[in-house]
Design a protein around this motif. Sequence first.
Motif, PDB file in Angstrom:
ATOM      1  N   GLU A  14       0.724  -1.243  -0.232  1.00  0.00           N
ATOM      2  CA  GLU A  14       0.015  -0.267  -0.016  1.00  0.00           C
ATOM      3  C   GLU A  14       0.814   1.322  -0.036  1.00  0.00           C
ATOM      4  O   GLU A  14       0.479   2.412  -0.592  1.00  0.00           O
ATOM      5  N   LYS A  15       1.973   1.276   0.583  1.00  0.00           N
ATOM      6  CA  LYS A  15       2.727   2.428   0.896  1.00  0.00           C
ATOM      7  C   LYS A  15       3.796   2.594  -0.625  1.00  0.00           C
ATOM      8  O   LYS A  15       4.053   3.658  -0.966  1.00  0.00           O
ATOM      9  N   ASN A  16       3.987   1.436  -1.056  1.00  0.00           N
ATOM     10  CA  ASN A  16       5.487   1.500  -2.029  1.00  0.00           C
ATOM     11  C   ASN A  16       5.006   0.615  -3.084  1.00  0.00           C
ATOM     12  O   ASN A  16       5.574  -0.614  -3.289  1.00  0.00           O
ATOM     13  N   GLU A  17       4.198   0.683  -3.949  1.00  0.00           N
ATOM     14  CA  GLU A  17       3.536  -0.178  -5.010  1.00  0.00           C
ATOM     15  C   GLU A  17       4.439  -0.712  -5.997  1.00  0.00           C
ATOM     16  O   GLU A  17       4.726  -1.787  -5.928  1.00  0.00           O
ATOM     17  N   SER A  18       5.331  -0.064  -6.543  1.00  0.00           N
ATOM     18  CA  SER A  18       6.533  -0.247  -7.520  1.00  0.00           C
ATOM     19  C   SER A  18       7.689  -1.019  -6.726  1.00  0.00           C
ATOM     20  O   SER A  18       8.316  -2.140  -7.411  1.00  0.00           O
ATOM     21  N   GLY A  19       8.232  -0.713  -5.588  1.00  0.00           N
ATOM     22  CA  GLY A  19       9.345  -1.292  -4.985  1.00  0.00           C
ATOM     23  C   GLY A  19       8.911  -1.816  -3.583  1.00  0.00           C
ATOM     24  O   GLY A  19       9.763  -2.027  -2.928  1.00  0.00           O
ATOM     25  N   GLY A  20       7.692  -2.583  -3.618  1.00  0.00           N
ATOM     26  CA  GLY A  20       7.388  -3.463  -2.470  1.00  0.00           C
ATOM     27  C   GLY A  20       8.253  -4.527  -2.232  1.00  0.00           C
ATOM     28  O   GLY A  20       8.634  -4.690  -1.105  1.00  0.00           O
ATOM     29  N   ARG A  21       8.460  -5.227  -3.290  1.00  0.00           N
ATOM     30  CA  ARG A  21       9.233  -6.746  -3.104  1.00  0.00           C
ATOM     31  C   ARG A  21      10.800  -6.235  -2.494  1.00  0.00           C
ATOM     32  O   ARG A  21      11.308  -6.676  -1.635  1.00  0.00           O
ATOM     33  N   THR A  22      11.467  -5.281  -3.018  1.00  0.00           N
ATOM     34  CA  THR A  22      12.659  -4.858  -2.550  1.00  0.00           C
ATOM     35  C   THR A  22      12.661  -4.364  -1.195  1.00  0.00           C
ATOM     36  O   THR A  22      13.582  -4.694  -0.288  1.00  0.00           O
ATOM     37  N   GLU A  54      -5.182  -3.854  -6.787  1.00  0.00           N
ATOM     38  CA  GLU A  54      -4.438  -3.585  -5.447  1.00  0.00           C
ATOM     39  C   GLU A  54      -4.464  -5.146  -4.631  1.00  0.00           C
ATOM     40  O   GLU A  54      -3.400  -5.496  -4.207  1.00  0.00           O
ATOM     41  N   ASN A  55      -5.463  -5.893  -4.884  1.00  0.00           N
ATOM     42  CA  ASN A  55      -5.438  -7.111  -4.056  1.00  0.00           C
ATOM     43  C   ASN A  55      -4.778  -8.241  -4.808  1.00  0.00           C
ATOM     44  O   ASN A  55      -4.376  -8.844  -4.175  1.00  0.00           O
ATOM     45  N   ARG A  56      -4.705  -8.325  -6.000  1.00  0.00           N
ATOM     46  CA  ARG A  56      -4.053  -9.052  -6.881  1.00  0.00           C
ATOM     47  C   ARG A  56      -2.541  -8.826  -6.449  1.00  0.00           C
ATOM     48  O   ARG A  56      -1.648  -9.555  -6.456  1.00  0.00           O
ATOM     49  N   LEU A  57      -2.068  -7.417  -6.584  1.00  0.00           N
ATOM     50  CA  LEU A  57      -0.798  -6.898  -6.380  1.00  0.00           C
ATOM     51  C   LEU A  57      -0.149  -7.693  -4.934  1.00  0.00           C
ATOM     52  O   LEU A  57       0.887  -8.091  -4.609  1.00  0.00           O
ATOM     53  N   TRP A  58      -1.209  -7.454  -4.077  1.00  0.00           N
ATOM     54  CA  TRP A  58      -0.928  -8.102  -2.655  1.00  0.00           C
ATOM     55  C   TRP A  58      -0.428  -9.333  -2.810  1.00  0.00           C
ATOM     56  O   TRP A  58       0.274  -9.855  -1.960  1.00  0.00           O
ATOM     57  N   ARG A  59      -1.366 -10.284  -3.358  1.00  0.00           N
ATOM     58  CA  ARG A  59      -1.341 -11.402  -3.371  1.00  0.00           C
ATOM     59  C   ARG A  59      -0.214 -11.999  -4.226  1.00  0.00           C
ATOM     60  O   ARG A  59       0.677 -12.836  -3.621  1.00  0.00           O
ATOM     61  N   ASP A  60       0.203 -11.180  -5.233  1.00  0.00           N
ATOM     62  CA  ASP A  60       1.675 -11.615  -6.043  1.00  0.00           C
ATOM     63  C   ASP A  60       2.845 -11.193  -5.204  1.00  0.00           C
ATOM     64  O   ASP A  60       3.654 -12.078  -5.044  1.00  0.00           O
ATOM     65  N   VAL A  61       2.725  -9.881  -4.560  1.00  0.00           N
ATOM     66  CA  VAL A  61       4.028  -9.712  -3.685  1.00  0.00           C
ATOM     67  C   VAL A  61       4.262 -10.556  -2.539  1.00  0.00           C
ATOM     68  O   VAL A  61       5.221 -11.117  -2.087  1.00  0.00           O
ATOM     69  N   THR A  62       3.061 -11.158  -1.972  1.00  0.00           N
ATOM     70  CA  THR A  62       3.050 -11.972  -0.892  1.00  0.00           C
ATOM     71  C   THR A  62       3.776 -13.265  -1.236  1.00  0.00           C
ATOM     72  O   THR A  62       4.537 -13.932  -0.621  1.00  0.00           O
ATOM     73  N   GLY A  63       3.225 -13.797  -2.455  1.00  0.00           N
ATOM     74  CA  GLY A  63       3.963 -15.017  -3.007  1.00  0.00           C
ATOM     75  C   GLY A  63       5.406 -14.861  -3.144  1.00  0.00           C
ATOM     76  O   GLY A  63       6.301 -15.989  -2.896  1.00  0.00           O
ATOM     77  N   TRP A  64       5.698 -13.833  -3.724  1.00  0.00           N
ATOM     78  CA  TRP A  64       7.288 -13.459  -4.130  1.00  0.00           C
ATOM     79  C   TRP A  64       8.157 -13.269  -2.911  1.00  0.00           C
ATOM     80  O   TRP A  64       9.040 -14.076  -2.734  1.00  0.00           O
ATOM     81  N   PHE A  65       7.455 -12.603  -1.844  1.00  0.00           N
ATOM     82  CA  PHE A  65       8.061 -12.551  -0.451  1.00  0.00           C
ATOM     83  C   PHE A  65       8.262 -13.759   0.264  1.00  0.00           C
ATOM     84  O   PHE A  65       9.464 -14.248   0.609  1.00  0.00           O
ATOM     85  N   TYR A  66       7.365 -14.735  -0.033  1.00  0.00           N
ATOM     86  CA  TYR A  66       7.359 -15.941   0.914  1.00  0.00           C
ATOM     87  C   TYR A  66       8.522 -16.641   0.193  1.00  0.00           C
ATOM     88  O   TYR A  66       8.948 -17.611   0.615  1.00  0.00           O
ATOM     89  N   GLN A  67       8.585 -16.712  -1.141  1.00  0.00           N
ATOM     90  CA  GLN A  67       9.901 -17.520  -1.906  1.00  0.00           C
ATOM     91  C   GLN A  67      11.051 -16.967  -1.419  1.00  0.00           C
ATOM     92  O   GLN A  67      12.033 -17.813  -1.097  1.00  0.00           O
ATOM     93  N   ASP A  68      11.129 -15.620  -1.163  1.00  0.00           N
ATOM     94  CA  ASP A  68      12.542 -15.310  -0.694  1.00  0.00           C
ATOM     95  C   ASP A  68      12.535 -15.830   0.795  1.00  0.00           C
ATOM     96  O   ASP A  68      13.933 -16.043   1.297  1.00  0.00           O
TER      97      ASP A  68
END
Length: 142
Positions: A62-70, A108-122
């Motif tokens: 929510e704070k940083n859409e493009s750089g959330g994963r970083t 925004e909910n799709r992005l949350w779901r995607d970033v959560t999946g990527w972060f869990y991989q990390d």
Amino acid sequence: MHFVTGGAFHGKAKWVQQHYSASRIDEGWFNSYEKAGWETGDFTTSLVVLEGLEQLVKKVVEKNESGGRTALQKKLQTWLAWEASEPGRCLVLIGTDIGKGIVPMEKENRLWRDVTGWFYQDVVMAAERVDVIWYGLPQTLK
């Protein structure tokens, strides 16, 4: 670091309490469903449990859409550095699996779901141990 994941209300927290002796966790248990503030990494106990990892991801997205994963990767490195800085420290991350089921319609909910999946991989790559809890039953993946 120990990562515990599984479906919502599948007994992840209960399993962690049983696995790590509840008396050892009292002061070091941080639940993002009830309060915020644990994201800083200023921990005072040797065993720290961070529950509700997906809620942290949501706040970051929510704070940083493009750089959330970083931003999340930096947070993970901070936590790992804390754990490694003194012998005997143990970090347990609990995160609900939100990647199964119907794909959300809202961007925004799709992005949350995607970033959560990527972060869990990390998180899984960095973790020493990974357990999935389904219906109260643990399965060790790593």
